[in-house]
Design an enzyme around this catalytic site. Structure first.
Site, PDB file in Angstrom:
ATOM      1  N   ASP A  74       5.499  -2.721   0.035  1.00 44.01           N
ATOM      2  CA  ASP A  74       6.432  -1.600  -0.062  1.00 44.01           C
ATOM      3  C   ASP A  74       5.822  -0.551  -0.983  1.00 44.01           C
ATOM      4  O   ASP A  74       4.804  -0.797  -1.633  1.00 44.01           O
ATOM      5  CB  ASP A  74       7.823  -2.045  -0.540  1.00 44.01           C
ATOM      6  CG  ASP A  74       7.823  -2.712  -1.908  1.00 44.01           C
ATOM      7  OD1 ASP A  74       6.726  -3.029  -2.428  1.00 44.01           O
ATOM      8  OD2 ASP A  74       8.912  -2.923  -2.465  1.00 44.01           O
ATOM      9  N   TYR A  76       4.850   2.084  -4.025  1.00 50.41           N
ATOM     10  CA  TYR A  76       4.872   2.005  -5.485  1.00 50.41           C
ATOM     11  C   TYR A  76       6.240   2.450  -5.988  1.00 50.41           C
ATOM     12  O   TYR A  76       6.848   3.384  -5.454  1.00 50.41           O
ATOM     13  CB  TYR A  76       3.804   2.915  -6.084  1.00 50.41           C
ATOM     14  CG  TYR A  76       2.377   2.504  -5.794  1.00 50.41           C
ATOM     15  CD1 TYR A  76       1.885   1.263  -6.175  1.00 50.41           C
ATOM     16  CD2 TYR A  76       1.503   3.378  -5.157  1.00 50.41           C
ATOM     17  CE1 TYR A  76       0.571   0.884  -5.926  1.00 50.41           C
ATOM     18  CE2 TYR A  76       0.178   3.023  -4.902  1.00 50.41           C
ATOM     19  CZ  TYR A  76      -0.277   1.773  -5.288  1.00 50.41           C
ATOM     20  OH  TYR A  76      -1.585   1.418  -5.038  1.00 50.41           O
ATOM     21  N   PHE A  87      -0.955   1.806  -0.698  1.00 50.58           N
ATOM     22  CA  PHE A  87      -1.942   1.709  -1.776  1.00 50.58           C
ATOM     23  C   PHE A  87      -2.394   3.058  -2.328  1.00 50.58           C
ATOM     24  O   PHE A  87      -3.119   3.117  -3.316  1.00 50.58           O
ATOM     25  CB  PHE A  87      -3.178   0.899  -1.335  1.00 50.58           C
ATOM     26  CG  PHE A  87      -2.871  -0.539  -1.029  1.00 50.58           C
ATOM     27  CD1 PHE A  87      -2.616  -1.438  -2.047  1.00 50.58           C
ATOM     28  CD2 PHE A  87      -2.817  -0.995   0.282  1.00 50.58           C
ATOM     29  CE1 PHE A  87      -2.322  -2.766  -1.771  1.00 50.58           C
ATOM     30  CE2 PHE A  87      -2.518  -2.312   0.571  1.00 50.58           C
ATOM     31  CZ  PHE A  87      -2.273  -3.204  -0.459  1.00 50.58           C
ATOM     32  N   HIS A 205      -4.249 -10.394  -2.197  1.00 54.18           N
ATOM     33  CA  HIS A 205      -3.823  -9.039  -2.547  1.00 54.18           C
ATOM     34  C   HIS A 205      -4.756  -8.492  -3.641  1.00 54.18           C
ATOM     35  O   HIS A 205      -5.234  -9.249  -4.498  1.00 54.18           O
ATOM     36  CB  HIS A 205      -2.381  -9.082  -3.053  1.00 54.18           C
ATOM     37  CG  HIS A 205      -1.731  -7.756  -3.142  1.00 54.18           C
ATOM     38  ND1 HIS A 205      -1.905  -6.918  -4.220  1.00 54.18           N
ATOM     39  CD2 HIS A 205      -0.909  -7.103  -2.281  1.00 54.18           C
ATOM     40  CE1 HIS A 205      -1.207  -5.803  -4.018  1.00 54.18           C
ATOM     41  NE2 HIS A 205      -0.597  -5.898  -2.853  1.00 54.18           N
TER      42      HIS A 205
END
Length: 247
Positions: A74, A76, A87, A205
Site C-alpha cells: 500500500d 507510504y 515504492f 521485501h
C-alpha cells in the site's frame, strides 16, 4: 510536496485510455461501490488519506506499454511521501528505507552500471518506460499502514494484473515480500496456454527488516538485470533502470 486526497472523485483521476474501461467497470461494481462508500465516510470523518491521485500508476503506464510489473503493498503513510507509484516518492522527499535499498541493489548490480547520481526519489522515469509500479491497495491513512487493506482495492488491482497477462506475453513480475508473492497464484492461474509466458521473480521485501534475510534476500537478487535479459531474449527493449526521474 504531495498533498492528500481531497475527495472521492475517481472519474476525475487521469488514467491512460486503455485502462479506462477496466477502471469504470470496477467503480460500477458492488465492490467498487462499497469501496467508494468507505472512503467517502473516512474523508467525511476527517481522515488524512494518501495519495491525492490513487490511479497515478495507471496514468503513467498504459496497458499496451507494460513490460514489467513491480508489486507493492500500500502507499507510504508519511506526509508528502505517496505519489501513487509503488515504492516511489515525490522529488525532494527523504528516501524511505525500502527505496534506499532498491537504490543499493541497482548500484550493486554490475550489469546495470547505475551510479545513483541525480536520484531524487521519483521512479516516474521507470513508469514511462513500461514499468507498472502497482500497489495492491491504492490508498492509506496518515500514520496507519495497511489501514485500507480490507476495503476492496484488490478487486481493481487483481483485474489490472489479469489484464496485463491477457494483453501480452513476456511480462516480468517482481514480487518482493510475502504480500506481493501472494499474487503468484493469480498470475499462474492466467497461464491459459500451459507454457511459460511470464517471468516471475521473487525476493524478500526491500525493507531493512528483511532485505538481507534468507532464503531470498532482496539485496543481491539481481532482479533488474534478470528482467532486462528476459525482455531482450523475447525481442523487447530493456528498461533503462538509471532513468529514475520523470516529470
Amino acid at each position: 510536496m504531495v498533498a492528500a486526497l481531497r475527495a472521492w472523485a475517481p472519474h476525475t483521476w487521469p488514467v491512460a485510455p486503455d485502462w479506462r474501461g477496466l477502471v469504470d467497470e470496477f467503480l460500477a461494481s458492488p465492490q467498487g461501490q462499497m469501496l467508494a462508500a468507505s472512503l467517502a465516510q473516512r474523508l467525511d470523518a476527517g481522515a488524512v488519506i494518501y495519495p491525492p491521485q490513487p490511479f497515478h500508476a495507471l496514468e503513467l503506464t498504459s496497458l499496451a506499454d507494460v513490460q514489467v510489473v513491480i508489486l507493492g503493498q500500500d502507499p507510504y503513510h508519511g506526509e508528502s511521501q505517496a505519489q501513487g507509484l509503488a515504492f516511489s516518492v515525490a522529488p525532494g522527499v527523504a528516501l524511505p528505507p525500502s527505496l534506499r535499498n532498491i537504490l543499493k541493489e541497482l548500484k550493486r548490480d554490475p550489469a546495470l552500471q547505475v551510479s545513483g547520481a541525480g536520484f531524487k526519489g521519483s521512479l516516474a522515469g521507470w513508469a514511462r518506460q513500461g514499468v507498472l509500479l502497482l500497489n495492491t491497495c491504492l490508498t492509506v491513512e496518515a500514520g496507519r499502514p495497511a489501514s485500507h487493506a480490507g476495503l476492496g482495492w484488490d478487486g481493481l488491482t487483481n483485474a489490472v494484473i489479469r489484464a496485463v497477462l491477457r494483453r501480452r506475453q513476456d511480462v516480468v513480475f517482481m514480487l518482493w515480500g510475502a504480500h506481493a508473492q501472494a499474487r503468484e497464484a493469480l498470475i499462474q492461474a492466467e497461464d491459459l496456454s500451459h507454457k511459460p509466458w511470464a517471468l516471475v521473480l521473487k525476493a524478500n521485501h526491500p525493507s531493512p527488516l528483511s532485505a538481507l534475510r534468507a532464503p531470498m534476500p532482496f539485496l543481491g537478487c539481481g532482479h533488474f538485470s534478470m528482467a532486462n535479459q528476459y525482455l531482450q531474449a523475447h525481442g523487447h527493449p530493456p528498461i533503462c533502470w538509471a532513468e529514475f526521474n520523470g516529470l
